[in-house]
Design a protein around this motif. Structure first.
Motif, PDB file in Angstrom:
ATOM      1  N   UNK A  20     -18.989 -11.133   8.755  1.00 38.38           N
ATOM      2  CA  UNK A  20     -18.332 -10.114   9.581  1.00 38.38           C
ATOM      3  C   UNK A  20     -19.279  -8.960   9.883  1.00 38.38           C
ATOM      4  N   UNK A  21     -20.168  -8.617   8.928  1.00 38.78           N
ATOM      5  CA  UNK A  21     -21.095  -7.512   9.164  1.00 38.78           C
ATOM      6  C   UNK A  21     -22.163  -7.885  10.186  1.00 38.78           C
ATOM      7  N   UNK A  64     -12.857  -7.632  12.507  1.00 34.32           N
ATOM      8  CA  UNK A  64     -14.021  -7.449  11.638  1.00 34.32           C
ATOM      9  C   UNK A  64     -13.746  -6.440  10.532  1.00 34.32           C
ATOM     10  N   UNK A  65     -13.253  -5.272  10.888  1.00 35.17           N
ATOM     11  CA  UNK A  65     -12.985  -4.223   9.904  1.00 35.17           C
ATOM     12  C   UNK A  65     -11.946  -4.669   8.875  1.00 35.17           C
ATOM     13  N   UNK A 141     -11.983   4.978   5.276  1.00 32.31           N
ATOM     14  CA  UNK A 141     -10.753   4.175   5.158  1.00 32.31           C
ATOM     15  C   UNK A 141     -10.912   3.078   4.116  1.00 32.31           C
ATOM     16  N   UNK A 142     -12.073   2.443   4.070  1.00 30.57           N
ATOM     17  CA  UNK A 142     -12.309   1.422   3.049  1.00 30.57           C
ATOM     18  C   UNK A 142     -12.159   2.038   1.662  1.00 30.57           C
ATOM     19  N   UNK A 143     -12.761   3.212   1.456  1.00 34.19           N
ATOM     20  CA  UNK A 143     -12.685   3.868   0.163  1.00 34.19           C
ATOM     21  C   UNK A 143     -11.271   4.224  -0.226  1.00 34.19           C
ATOM     22  N   UNK A 144     -10.511   4.813   0.685  1.00 35.69           N
ATOM     23  CA  UNK A 144      -9.151   5.244   0.375  1.00 35.69           C
ATOM     24  C   UNK A 144      -8.218   4.057   0.152  1.00 35.69           C
ATOM     25  N   UNK A 274      -1.565  -4.308  16.800  1.00 34.28           N
ATOM     26  CA  UNK A 274      -2.363  -3.217  17.350  1.00 34.28           C
ATOM     27  C   UNK A 274      -3.313  -2.706  16.273  1.00 34.28           C
ATOM     28  N   UNK A 275      -4.611  -2.919  16.491  1.00 31.84           N
ATOM     29  CA  UNK A 275      -5.609  -2.493  15.518  1.00 31.84           C
ATOM     30  C   UNK A 275      -5.706  -0.976  15.448  1.00 31.84           C
ATOM     31  N   UNK A 276      -5.548  -0.290  16.590  1.00 31.12           N
ATOM     32  CA  UNK A 276      -5.690   1.163  16.644  1.00 31.12           C
ATOM     33  C   UNK A 276      -4.659   1.852  15.753  1.00 31.12           C
TER      34      UNK A 276
END
Length: 381
Positions: A20-21, A64-65, A141-144, A274-276
């Motif tokens: 994905x990266x 991906x995210x 966001x990944x961290x939280x 919806x990804x947003x």
């Protein structure tokens, strides 16, 4: 089943993380260049999939995210298992309060580092002023999401974890659909009219990514916790010893993936994918694809033992945060690639030069990652 762990890490996880990266660091540019140089249907379609959707709907790029966050969740049970073994216990509930506090502090430290790194990627060190600084970020966001999913994992059994997962997604649906936004009303899922956008405008400091909302905003970070929990469920399933054969595990994962995707598609009728907004239907649908992606890597690498083909992906996945930050503008790979390969690229037909240019950037990135890998230099947070 092949032994495909390195220092306690599943190689399939590093490979999927690298997969994905890859699209973020340079893969998308290769495909876009190919679509222009050779505009055949498959390249045109792939290029169209490497853009975010304008609003509702989904493309591969939108996945991906969340897949990356899902992988972080899969790693969680393995990571905490090491800490529990050091403490001499088998389950989080058996951890002494002192040991649990140490884990909390370690998790909090990791989250704070990711938040700061997210600020840096967003240009904090440019010193453009408070109003021009974007505080929401992918790394933040990944961290939280990882932090709060970890808190749930350490304090609840699997039944409680599932209840949290369902509660988060149903609760997010309820507040997004039923709480009115001034001048718009309730359930208006547009950029300006959504509750998520309203909260970002009211509470999120600095600059918003999309002016009236931020795709990594405050409220939409809550359902991202559920994405991490989904990965955690899969990690727990893989970690726990059972009588299931490898084939049965694969079948369960495949059926689970289809079920998650089906739930997402059904919910899409009332709460659009919806990804947003990181909608609940989005969590389910992309969660299903995440399981499918992982199943493929798990089958080929962990079950069949074929992992040499994935070595470039492993290079990326083992240093994913570093290459993400470098690719987001902190390192000019294009300059180096042009210095090394520029002369040769000019000899190619003009229409193909952008393709070779993007490929040369990838080669430089992989060369750096290989150098770091051979010396065991990893940015681990």
């Amino acid at each position: 089943m092949s032994d495909t762990t390195t220092n306690g890490r599943l190689i399939s996880l590093d490979a999927l993380r690298g997969f994905v990266m890859f699209w973020i660091m340079s893969g998308e540019h290769i495909i876009h260049a190919l679509a222009k140089a050779a505009p055949i249907p498959v390249f045109i379609w792939m290029s169209s999939q490497l853009h975010h959707t304008e609003w509702d709907g989904i493309t591969f790029y939108d996945m991906i995210f969340p897949v990356f966050l899902f992988v972080a969740g899969v790693s969680m049970p393995f990571s905490f298992d090491k800490k529990m073994k050091i403490a001499g216990v088998n389950t989080p509930s058996e951890l002494p309060s002192k040991e649990k506090r140490k884990i909390y502090l370690s998790m909090l430290k990791r989250t704070c580092i990711l938040l700061v790194l997210g600020f840096v990627v967003n240009g904090l060190l440019k010193f453009d002023g408070y109003e021009q600084t974007r505080f929401a970020s992918v790394l933040g966001r990944i961290g939280l999401a990882w932090f709060f999913a970890g808190i749930i994992y350490l304090n609840f059994d699997i039944k409680g974890q599932v209840l949290w997962f369902v509660g988060i997604l149903v609760g997010y649906y309820v507040v997004m659909k039923w709480i009115p936004v001034p001048d718009f009303g309730a359930g208006i899922l547009t950029k300006e009219g959504s509750l998520e956008g309203y909260i970002d405008r009211m509470l999120l400091p600095g600059r918003l990514h999309s002016k009236v909302y931020d795709p990594e905003g405050l409220l939409s970070t809550i359902p991202a916790i559920a994405t991490a929990l989904l990965g955690m469920f899969l990690g727990t399933f893989l970690k726990v010893k059972s009588s299931f054969s490898a084939n049965k595990k694969l079948l369960i994962m495949f059926i689970s993936a289809l079920t998650l995707m089906l739930i997402g598609l059904i919910w899409d009728y009332d709460f659009p994918i919806n990804k947003h907004l990181w909608t609940s239907s989005f969590v389910f649908f992309v969660g299903g694809f995440s399981v499918l992606f992982f199943t493929f890597f798990y089958l080929t690498i962990d079950v069949w033992g074929f992992h040499k083909w994935a070595f470039p992906l492993i290079l990326i996945g083992s240093n994913s945060i570093l290459i993400y930050m470098a690719s987001e503008g902190m390192v000019n790979f294009g300059h180096t690639a042009n210095y090394v390969f520029g002369g040769a690229i000019k000899m190619a037909p003009l229409i193909w030069q952008p393709v070779f240019t993007t490929l040369s950037v990838t080669l430089v990135q992989l060369a750096l990652l290989y150098f770091l890998y051979k010396r065991k230099w990893f940015l681990r947070i």
